[in-house]
Every structure is written in structure tokens, then in C-alpha cells.
Design an enzyme around this catalytic site. Structure first.
Site, PDB file in Angstrom:
ATOM      1  N   SER A 240       0.848  -1.183   0.000  1.00  0.00           N
ATOM      2  CA  SER A 240       0.000   0.000   0.000  1.00  0.00           C
ATOM      3  C   SER A 240       0.889   1.240   0.000  1.00  0.00           C
ATOM      4  CB  SER A 240      -0.892   0.013   1.238  1.00  0.00           C
ATOM      5  OG  SER A 240      -0.092   0.320   2.373  1.00  0.00           O
ATOM      6  N   LYS A 241       0.224   2.394   0.002  1.00  0.00           N
ATOM      7  CA  LYS A 241       0.958   3.660  -0.071  1.00  0.00           C
ATOM      8  C   LYS A 241       2.059   3.767   0.987  1.00  0.00           C
ATOM      9  CE  LYS A 241      -2.235   6.857  -2.243  1.00  0.00           C
ATOM     10  NZ  LYS A 241      -3.602   6.977  -1.748  1.00  0.00           N
ATOM     11  N   ARG A 242       1.799   3.197   2.141  1.00  0.00           N
ATOM     12  CA  ARG A 242       2.787   3.261   3.215  1.00  0.00           C
ATOM     13  C   ARG A 242       4.140   2.698   2.793  1.00  0.00           C
ATOM     14  NH1 ARG A 242       2.428  -0.192   6.818  1.00  0.00           N
ATOM     15  NH2 ARG A 242       0.850  -1.422   5.756  1.00  0.00           N
ATOM     16  N   GLY A 244       5.594   3.071   0.045  1.00  0.00           N
ATOM     17  CA  GLY A 244       6.296   3.902  -0.939  1.00  0.00           C
ATOM     18  C   GLY A 244       5.804   3.627  -2.338  1.00  0.00           C
TER      19      GLY A 244
END
Ligand code: GLU
Length: 467
Positions: A240-242, A244
Site C-alpha cells: 500500500s501507499k505506506r 512507498g
């Protein structure tokens, strides 16, 4: 086996997701392995979320990864009439029925089903006579799901997966405004495009059972399904976005080569013995669905870096030069001169040995550009104290006298200078390196001087003396 036809069917709602890129790669490899076709379908039916930019980003990402598709990309939205025809055909054949239930009625029925611990099937009108509906009332079309039995899908990756038909709801295939639902569109398109193998993320496994029923209802061949596990981050959680970078273009920007990316994505979920380095040619030769792993794969930047380093070293000299040249021209904001390009082509093989990502290589290659006077790193500045400047001045003079500018001669000149001055070689080499490289990472010093050329070397030494 009939001709293999695979497809990649992204929804254009952002960029080409790294997981999507891997799905595309597997479909591409499978088709190429079997001498079949690899088709591209843009699932742009969600008008609110699909954008032209997102479509462009997907095509651009595919091109960058060199995953060429056969024929032209198909827009799912453009096929809405055909989807509607199929829904009407199912209606005519008794495989589907009109549902006149209002949103409120459906919500109420859903609530009751939940309260009674039953599955909600949306089947309020399944056994009702459409004549009971008010004149001209809007209706959607729902599939009449089988209630008995079960379906086993022989998934090429997941193995046999069985679902009881009673668990399936009578899903809508055509909305009351005449637009097809996603579930219908996918099946009609896959059929019309002649898809033989559906290779996609396992988040679609549940959909497969619902889609299966549409194929069956239409009497169409059901393609082989292969649901591949999703990609997880290093922490084992779904990517996910976390974590990167999610879009493929970010990897291009970070300086990964497309072939390194392909190799990496291939290994992320597929294996061939202990092989880590697998060229695209070998990948086409070896790819199969049996060796796709069943567990989620973990994204690992170190592995990607190592592979990229390998492919940078393998890179054809001319291509690498052109990559580095355009990188340098971007940073310097000017065209490179002939002499600089010549230096680069001589310096790149050694520089490539150490680089992991392209920007790093561009940075180390910038040493060979005309950027006088050089900016010094802190370390270089510390090394160039007042007392070493006379040494640089003298060594510059010595090197000026060299008539044949090549490694052995340069080395001999520096060594005899050190001897004559009664200086340890290091005491001469270190300030030369600092002055000539400005403190940038560099390889063999004599080779660096040789490549830089006599004028540039002496110029850089004198810049320090004059500073
Ligand atoms: N459009 C879907 C997605 O982007 C893929 C559908 C499919 O492969 O069947 O997740």
C-alpha cells in the site's frame, strides 16, 4: 491446445500499479511462451474514476516495460451496446430476469436476511411475474443463479477451489439505466476477445465463481483461471501507499532498467529452481503457471537493486551511454560536447561496475563533464589545505610536460615527481584526487586522469591553486 490468448485488463484510475505490472508481465510471458496473443483491455466503465491521464500512464508504463500487446487496446466502455445485447439474450433465454425492486425494498430485504442469518440474494423478483410491476416501472436485469450444486474451479495457481452455488446472489448484470455491470462486461469481453487464460490477482478469485455462471448461462467456453497472490511489503502486509512507490513510473524515475524490473517482477511470485537472474528470453522460454507461488510475495528493494546493478553492467555500451548522456544533459541543462561524450564512453564500463541505480551512475559520470571550477565536497575541501597547494602547482607543471598522455606515462610522471620531492606517493595522489574529482566517488585515479585528458586535468589542478 488452441491458440493461447491472454489479456491484461487494468482499470484506469491512477497509474500502472506495480502489482498490475506483474500481472501484465505474467500474461505477456504466458502468451509469448505459447506463441499466442497478449491483449490489452482498458476497463474504463467507471466514468467517474477513469481518466485519460490514467490510461496514458498505463500505456506508457507498459511501453516502458516493453510489454507489447497485440492489436489495439480495447476500451470496455465502448462495448456497452454489446454487453447490453448479451444481458437481453440472457433474459430471452430465461437465464436472467427483470427485477423491479426499489432501492428501499432491496435494503429492507437485505436487512431481513441479515437478521435471519441468511445470505441476501437480491432475488425479490426471481419468481414473480413481471406483469405485476406497474406500467413503465424501471427494472434492472439479474442473473438467475443456480441454487443447487457447487462449482469447482481448477485454478492453475490456486488448485481446485469449490463454492456452493447457494452462496451466490442473483447479481445485477444490467442496471435500470441500461448500463452493464462490471461482472457482465468482463465476461462478455473475455469471451469476445477469445481469451483462453485469465491470469490476474487473487483478489478476483471470488468474482471468478460469479463470472463462471455467466459463461455457463451463455453456453460459452470457460477460460482457464489463474489467480496469482498479491504482492506484500517487506513487513508482510499488503502493498500500500505506506510502502512507498506503487506506480511503475516511480521505478523508472528511481533509475531502474525495464529489464531489471521484468526480472524482478517475474521472480516476485514465480521461480525456476534457484535462478535469480533470468533474462527475458529465458523467461519466455521457461514461464509456466505451475511455478507461480501460492503464498504472497514480498517486495524487497535490495534484491531489485542487485538485479538492476547486474543489468547496468550487462547493458549495451551505446545504450548506457545514451542513458547517461541524457541524464547529464538534464542536470547540466545543456548538450554535452564531443570531448565529454568521448570521455564518458571510456569511463562508463568501470563506473557501471559499481552502480545500482541510474541516477547514481549519472552522478559519478558527471566527473567527466566540463564543469570547472568544480564544487568541492567537504572532505575534498579539507584535504586541499594551503600547504598542499604548492604541491598541486608543481605537479601540474610536471604533467604539462608529459608528451604522451596515457596511463603508464602519467603514473611514471607522478611517481618520479613524488620521489624528487621526497613525498610519499599518497601525499601526492590524495590532493590530486581531491582537486580533480572535487571529492566525487571515483575509481582508479590514473585512469581517471587519462580519460579526463591533459588539458582538463591540468585545468582542474590549477583551479585549486588559483582559488
Ligand atoms: N479491472 C480489474 C482490475 O484492475 C481486473 C479485472 C480482471 O482482470 O478480470 O483489478
Amino acid at each position: 491446445m488452441p491458440k493461447v490468448v491472454t489479456r491484461f485488463a487494468p482499470s484506469p484510475t491512477g497509474f500502472l500499479h506495480i502489482g498490475g505490472a506483474r500481472t501484465a508481465l505474467y500474461n505477456w510471458l504466458f502468451a509469448r511462451h505459447h506463441g499466442g496473443d497478449f491483449l490489452l483491455r482498458i476497463e474504463d466503465t467507471d466514468k467517474k474514476r477513469s481518466t485519460e491521464e490514467a490510461i496514458d500512464a498505463i500505456l506508457k508504463g507498459m511501453r516502458w516495460l516493453e510489454l507489447d500487446w497485440d492489436g489495439t487496446a480495447i476500451s470496455q466502455a465502448s462495448r456497452a451496446d454489446r454487453h447490453q445485447d448479451v444481458a437481453l439474450e440472457m433474459l430471452a433465454n430465461g437465464k436472467a430476469y427483470r427485477c423491479y425492486a426499489s432501492t428501499e425494498e432491496l435494503a429492507e430485504a437485505r436487512e431481513t436476511a441479515r437478521a435471519e442469518g441468511r445470505n441476501f440474494r437480491g432475488d425479490l423478483w426471481r419468481d414473480r411475474d413481471p406483469a405485476e410491476a406497474p406500467e413503465g416501472a424501471p427494472y434492472s436485469i439479474r442473473i438467475k443463479m443456480p441454487r443447487e450444486g457447487e462449482v469447482t474451479i481448477h485454478d492453475a495457481v490456486q488448485g481446485d477451489v469449490t463454492v456452493k452455488n447457494a452462496e451466490l446472489d442473483d447479481m445485477i448484470i444490467l442496471r435500470s439505466d441500461g448500463t452493464p455491470t462490471y461482472m457482465l462486461a468482463v465476461v462478455v469481453d473475455d469471451h469476445d476477445m477469445g481469451i483462453t487464460h485469465i491470469i490476474r490477482g487473487d483478489d478476483h478469485l471470488n468474482n471468478a465463481f460469479r463470472q463462471y455462471q455467466i459463461f455457463e448461462a451463455m453456453g460459452w467456453d470457460v477460460p482457464v483461471f489463474a489467480h496469482i497472490p498479491l504482492i506484500h511489503g517487506m513487513d508482510g502486509k499488503k502493498l500500500s501507499k505506506r510502502h512507498g512507490a506503487l506506480g511503475v513510473e516511480a521505478y523508472e524515475e528511481m533509475g531502474f532498467l525495464p529489464e531489471a524490473m521484468r526480472n524482478y517482477l517475474l521472480r516476485l511470485g514465480w521461480s525456476h529452481g534457484d535462478d535469480e537472474i533470468i533474462s527475458t528470453k529465458q523467461a519466455i522460454e521457461w514461464f509456466n503457471l505451475e511455478s507461480v507461488g501460492r503464498g504472497p510475495a514480498r517486495f524487497d528493494f535490495d534484491k531489485l537493486d542487485n538485479l538492476n546493478g547486474h543489468y547496468i553492467r550487462e547493458c549495451d555500451a551505446e545504450r548506457l551511454l545514451s542513458i547517461v548522456k541524457s541524464g547529464l544533459e538534464n542536470t547540466l541543462d545543456r548538450a554535452l560536447e564531443r570531448a565529454e561524450i568521448d570521455r564518458l564512453s571510456r569511463a562508463l564500463p568501470a563506473l557501471a561496475e559499481r552502480a545500482k541505480r541510474l541516477p547514481e551512475l549519472v552522478e559519478s559520470a558527471s566527473l567527466f563533464c566540463n564543469t570547472r571550477p568544480l564544487e568541492l565536497t567537504e572532505t575534498a575541501a579539507k584535504q586541499l589545505t594551503d600547504d598542499v597547494l604548492p604541491v598541486l602547482e608543481k605537479v601540474a607543471k610536471e604533467l604539462e610536460a608529459v608528451t604522451e598522455w596515457n596511463g603508464p606515462v602519467i603514473k611514471a610522471a607522478i611517481m618520479s615527481f613524488a620521489e624528487a620531492e621526497d613525498l610519499k606517493l599518497g601525499k601526492v595522489m590524495q590532493p590530486i584526487r581531491a582537486a580533480v574529482t572535487g571529492g566525487k566517488q571515483s575509481g582508479d585515479l590514473v585512469e581517471t586522469l587519462e580519460i579526463l585528458g591533459q588539458d582538463e586535468t591540468i585545468g582542474r589542478l590549477r583551479d585549486r591553486v588559483a582559488a
